[in-house]
Design an enzyme around this catalytic site. Structure first.
Site, PDB file in Angstrom:
ATOM      1  N   TRP A   1      35.767  67.360  51.473  1.00  0.00           N
ATOM      2  CA  TRP A   1      34.308  67.507  51.435  1.00  0.00           C
ATOM      3  C   TRP A   1      33.599  66.270  50.897  1.00  0.00           C
ATOM      4  O   TRP A   1      32.399  66.140  51.038  1.00  0.00           O
ATOM      5  CB  TRP A   1      33.930  68.714  50.566  1.00  0.00           C
ATOM      6  CG  TRP A   1      34.053  70.033  51.252  1.00  0.00           C
ATOM      7  CD1 TRP A   1      34.897  70.356  52.275  1.00  0.00           C
ATOM      8  CD2 TRP A   1      33.314  71.221  50.957  1.00  0.00           C
ATOM      9  NE1 TRP A   1      34.736  71.670  52.633  1.00  0.00           N
ATOM     10  CE2 TRP A   1      33.766  72.226  51.835  1.00  0.00           C
ATOM     11  CE3 TRP A   1      32.320  71.537  50.030  1.00  0.00           C
ATOM     12  CZ2 TRP A   1      33.252  73.525  51.819  1.00  0.00           C
ATOM     13  CZ3 TRP A   1      31.815  72.827  50.005  1.00  0.00           C
ATOM     14  CH2 TRP A   1      32.273  73.806  50.904  1.00  0.00           C
ATOM     15  N   LYS A   2      34.329  65.382  50.238  1.00  0.00           N
ATOM     16  CA  LYS A   2      33.730  64.221  49.581  1.00  0.00           C
ATOM     17  C   LYS A   2      32.651  64.703  48.589  1.00  0.00           C
ATOM     18  O   LYS A   2      32.812  65.762  47.985  1.00  0.00           O
ATOM     19  CB  LYS A   2      33.206  63.223  50.611  1.00  0.00           C
ATOM     20  CG  LYS A   2      34.285  62.789  51.609  1.00  0.00           C
ATOM     21  CD  LYS A   2      33.852  61.665  52.500  1.00  0.00           C
ATOM     22  CE  LYS A   2      34.987  61.286  53.435  1.00  0.00           C
ATOM     23  NZ  LYS A   2      34.643  60.104  54.260  1.00  0.00           N
TER      24      LYS A   2
ATOM     25  N   GLU B   1      44.512  56.111  57.156  1.00  0.00           N
ATOM     26  CA  GLU B   1      43.056  56.078  57.271  1.00  0.00           C
ATOM     27  C   GLU B   1      42.582  54.630  57.370  1.00  0.00           C
ATOM     28  O   GLU B   1      42.243  54.016  56.353  1.00  0.00           O
ATOM     29  CB  GLU B   1      42.403  56.755  56.070  1.00  0.00           C
ATOM     30  CG  GLU B   1      42.598  58.248  56.009  1.00  0.00           C
ATOM     31  CD  GLU B   1      41.507  58.909  55.177  1.00  0.00           C
ATOM     32  OE1 GLU B   1      40.800  59.754  55.712  1.00  0.00           O
ATOM     33  OE2 GLU B   1      41.380  58.550  53.998  1.00  0.00           O
TER      34      GLU B   1
ATOM     35  N   GLY C   1      37.024  64.808  57.378  1.00  0.00           N
ATOM     36  CA  GLY C   1      35.906  64.531  56.488  1.00  0.00           C
ATOM     37  C   GLY C   1      34.711  65.417  56.783  1.00  0.00           C
ATOM     38  O   GLY C   1      34.697  66.616  56.497  1.00  0.00           O
TER      39      GLY C   1
END
Length: 278
Positions: free
Chosen positions: A8-9, A160, A219
């Site tokens: 979720w950042k 990433e 993300g």
């Protein structure tokens, strides 16, 4: 099913949590799914998952390399475990680029996570300059060396590339396959390698359909229950099979998995059944 981990950042709120998690629970998602949430929402999420006896794994996006002490604003691995965390992201490109986390700091965080019995998802990836300069593999080797000697069933690696994060750009299937196979050559064929870089519902099949991809780190799409569920269902349809059989003794690679000098000393022995069940 291949692994699907939502990051979720620094997004969301408590209302979104109470909307998304129950929706995921209704779909009966299992142990191959994880949610890495902001610290304030871990307790509420843990309560929801525990009440539903869900196998979804709860995780954090970062941790301190220190076990305790005068480190204002930091969260230790032991604290994360108290709130039901099973996994934690380590070395995310945003932590490296925005907060100056060095290779040494990342190594210490890996040690802290493994020592506490957490399952680290270790993020690696080259910059655009490194890729264009032909230095991508060397950059990866430097980062992957931190895992030399660590059994491959105790962690996952998330590839990433920083140039494909958050900007809507996804690496091509050839790009992903090349780097995932390289990571497995280095660490051993039993290593779980996830892809993270603008994974959405519309491109998940393209990524998860690659045999070299063992899952995805999602993300922004994790902030939508419908889109995250779409990705999970795609992962379930992929012919990778569950459970994933991890090799007890990874084949020899560029880093010797049986090297006597362990880069993360003091890591306790953990029952392999726990990790295989992830």
């Amino acid at each position: 099913m291949k692994m699907v981990i939502g990051n979720w950042k620094m997004n969301g709120n408590i209302d979104l949590l109470h909307s998304i998690v129950p929706t995921l629970l209704q779909d009966g998602l299992g142990a191959a799914v994880g949610l890495c949430l902001p610290y304030p929402y871990l307790s509420a999420a843990h309560s929801l998952l525990k009440a539903a006896r869900s196998q979804i794994k709860l995780g954090a996006q970062n941790l301190s390399e220190h076990p305790f002490g005068g480190y204002t604003g930091e969260i230790s691995a032991a604290m994360l475990k108290e709130f039901g965390c099973k996994l934690v992201l380590v070395g995310h490109p945003e932590r490296r680029s925005m907060y100056g986390e060095t290779r040494d700091v990342t190594a210490s965080k890996l040690h802290a996570a493994l020592g506490a019995g957490l399952y680290p998802v270790y993020c690696v990836g080259e910059t655009l300059a490194q890729r264009e300069g032909g230095l991508a593999r060397q950059a990866m080797l430097d980062e992957l060396a931190l895992l030399a000697g660590v059994p491959s069933d105790r962690y996952a690696v998330a590839y990433e590339p920083s140039w494909a994060i958050g900007g809507g750009v996804t690496a091509t299937g050839a790009d992903i396959n090349e780097m995932h196979l390289f990571i497995k050559d280095v660490l051993g064929a039993g290593t779980r390698v996830l892809y993270g870089g603008s994974v959405k519902g519309h491109n998940a099949a393209q990524v998860l359909g690659l045999d070299s991809v063992d899952g995805v780190l999602v993300g922004n799409a994790a902030l939508s229950a419908s889109e995250f569920l779409s990705i999970c269902r795609t992962a379930n349809r992929c012919a990778h099979g569950e459970p994933i059989e991890l090799l007890k003794k990874p084949r020899a690679g560029l880093i010797d998995a049986d090297a006597g000098a362990h880069p993360l000393p003091g890591m306790p022995l953990i029952d392999g059944a726990f990790w295989r069940g992830f």
